[in-house]
Design a protein around this motif. Structure first.
Motif, PDB file in Angstrom:
ATOM      1  N   GLU A  32      13.294  13.589 -13.005  1.00 57.93           N
ATOM      2  CA  GLU A  32      14.164  12.559 -12.449  1.00 57.93           C
ATOM      3  C   GLU A  32      13.869  12.390 -10.964  1.00 57.93           C
ATOM      4  OE1 GLU A  32      18.202  13.045 -15.053  1.00 57.93           O
ATOM      5  OE2 GLU A  32      17.932  14.383 -13.345  1.00 57.93           O
ATOM      6  N   ILE A  33      13.481  11.184 -10.595  1.00 60.53           N
ATOM      7  CA  ILE A  33      13.275  10.863  -9.186  1.00 60.53           C
ATOM      8  C   ILE A  33      14.644  10.488  -8.636  1.00 60.53           C
ATOM      9  CG2 ILE A  33      12.009   9.465  -7.518  1.00 60.53           C
ATOM     10  CD1 ILE A  33      10.256  11.307  -9.380  1.00 60.53           C
ATOM     11  N   ILE A  34      15.165  11.327  -7.745  1.00 58.22           N
ATOM     12  CA  ILE A  34      16.538  11.186  -7.249  1.00 58.22           C
ATOM     13  C   ILE A  34      16.619  10.190  -6.093  1.00 58.22           C
ATOM     14  CG2 ILE A  34      18.535  12.436  -6.335  1.00 58.22           C
ATOM     15  CD1 ILE A  34      17.667  13.361  -9.160  1.00 58.22           C
ATOM     16  N   ARG A  35      15.818  10.433  -5.059  1.00 57.48           N
ATOM     17  CA  ARG A  35      15.817   9.564  -3.872  1.00 57.48           C
ATOM     18  C   ARG A  35      14.428   9.542  -3.274  1.00 57.48           C
ATOM     19  NH1 ARG A  35      20.811   8.327  -1.195  1.00 57.48           N
ATOM     20  NH2 ARG A  35      19.480   6.701  -0.320  1.00 57.48           N
ATOM     21  N   ILE A  36      14.134   8.494  -2.508  1.00 58.31           N
ATOM     22  CA  ILE A  36      12.905   8.375  -1.733  1.00 58.31           C
ATOM     23  C   ILE A  36      13.348   7.982  -0.331  1.00 58.31           C
ATOM     24  CG2 ILE A  36      10.697   7.196  -1.494  1.00 58.31           C
ATOM     25  CD1 ILE A  36      10.932   6.595  -4.566  1.00 58.31           C
ATOM     26  N   LEU A  37      13.312   8.956   0.579  1.00 55.55           N
ATOM     27  CA  LEU A  37      13.892   8.758   1.900  1.00 55.55           C
ATOM     28  C   LEU A  37      12.862   8.981   2.991  1.00 55.55           C
ATOM     29  CD1 LEU A  37      17.193  10.729   1.238  1.00 55.55           C
ATOM     30  CD2 LEU A  37      16.894   8.248   1.229  1.00 55.55           C
ATOM     31  N   LYS A  94       0.831  -1.206   0.000  1.00 58.65           N
ATOM     32  CA  LYS A  94       0.000   0.000   0.000  1.00 58.65           C
ATOM     33  C   LYS A  94       0.870   1.262   0.000  1.00 58.65           C
ATOM     34  CE  LYS A  94      -3.730   2.276   2.493  1.00 58.65           C
ATOM     35  NZ  LYS A  94      -4.635   2.229   3.647  1.00 58.65           N
ATOM     36  N   LEU A  95       1.898   1.291   0.842  1.00 54.84           N
ATOM     37  CA  LEU A  95       2.783   2.455   0.879  1.00 54.84           C
ATOM     38  C   LEU A  95       3.524   2.617  -0.444  1.00 54.84           C
ATOM     39  CD1 LEU A  95       4.118   4.846   2.266  1.00 54.84           C
ATOM     40  CD2 LEU A  95       5.792   3.253   3.231  1.00 54.84           C
ATOM     41  N   GLN A 145       7.499   9.552   3.968  1.00 51.19           N
ATOM     42  CA  GLN A 145       8.554   9.473   2.957  1.00 51.19           C
ATOM     43  C   GLN A 145       8.684  10.807   2.228  1.00 51.19           C
ATOM     44  OE1 GLN A 145      10.227   6.530   3.034  1.00 51.19           O
ATOM     45  NE2 GLN A 145       8.753   6.117   4.637  1.00 51.19           N
ATOM     46  N   LEU A 146       9.906  11.150   1.883  1.00 51.21           N
ATOM     47  CA  LEU A 146      10.182  12.339   1.087  1.00 51.21           C
ATOM     48  C   LEU A 146      10.712  11.888  -0.267  1.00 51.21           C
ATOM     49  CD1 LEU A 146      12.013  14.418   3.830  1.00 51.21           C
ATOM     50  CD2 LEU A 146       9.695  14.768   2.988  1.00 51.21           C
ATOM     51  N   VAL A 147      10.072  12.356  -1.313  1.00 56.70           N
ATOM     52  CA  VAL A 147      10.473  12.027  -2.679  1.00 56.70           C
ATOM     53  C   VAL A 147      11.198  13.252  -3.233  1.00 56.70           C
ATOM     54  CG1 VAL A 147       9.687  11.424  -4.997  1.00 56.70           C
ATOM     55  CG2 VAL A 147       8.474  10.517  -2.984  1.00 56.70           C
ATOM     56  N   PHE A 148      12.476  13.097  -3.501  1.00 52.86           N
ATOM     57  CA  PHE A 148      13.282  14.191  -4.040  1.00 52.86           C
ATOM     58  C   PHE A 148      13.400  14.014  -5.542  1.00 52.86           C
ATOM     59  CE2 PHE A 148      14.508  13.631   0.353  1.00 52.86           C
ATOM     60  CZ  PHE A 148      14.402  14.926   0.829  1.00 52.86           C
ATOM     61  N   TYR A 149      13.164  15.093  -6.266  1.00 55.76           N
ATOM     62  CA  TYR A 149      13.195  14.998  -7.723  1.00 55.76           C
ATOM     63  C   TYR A 149      13.710  16.277  -8.346  1.00 55.76           C
ATOM     64  CZ  TYR A 149       8.760  17.644  -7.937  1.00 55.76           C
ATOM     65  OH  TYR A 149       7.790  18.605  -7.834  1.00 55.76           O
TER      66      TYR A 149
END
Length: 100
Positions: free
Chosen positions: A84-89, A32-33, A72-76
């Motif tokens: 560009e999806i850089i990281r998902i932290l 789900k997440l 979660q933080l999605v950095f793009y």
């Protein structure tokens, strides 16, 4: 615009999923997440500037933007052709040191 996942972002997503499965023994919550994160990222196709600039929140010279999905933080990054999806932290991590 096309969404491209960097290898680190894919690894982050899989690691998050595996963490939930292994720590909480809950495959359904993990799925789900993961789906929620991917679905939110897909919104960027129509609105690439949806997330705020990191440079507006932190004193860092970077073109990165971010989305918040649960914890979660999605950095793009948005360029002329791609998102560009850089990281998902996880927001509880020291994500600035992981990014830079």
């Amino acid at each position: 615009m096309k969404i491209i996942y960097k290898k680190a972002a894919i690894d982050d997503l899989l690691n998050t999923e595996n963490y939930i499965i292994n720590q909480f023994h809950n495959d359904q919550a993990a799925k789900k997440l993961k789906n929620n994160i991917v679905d939110t990222i897909s919104l960027l196709k129509d609105n690439p500037y949806l997330g705020p600039k990191m440079s507006d929140r932190f004193d860092i010279d970077t073109p990165f933007r971010y989305l918040i999905v649960s914890k979660q933080l999605v950095f793009y990054n948005v360029n002329e052709e791609n998102i560009e999806i850089i990281r998902i932290l996880d927001s509880r991590q020291d994500y600035l040191s992981l990014l830079f």
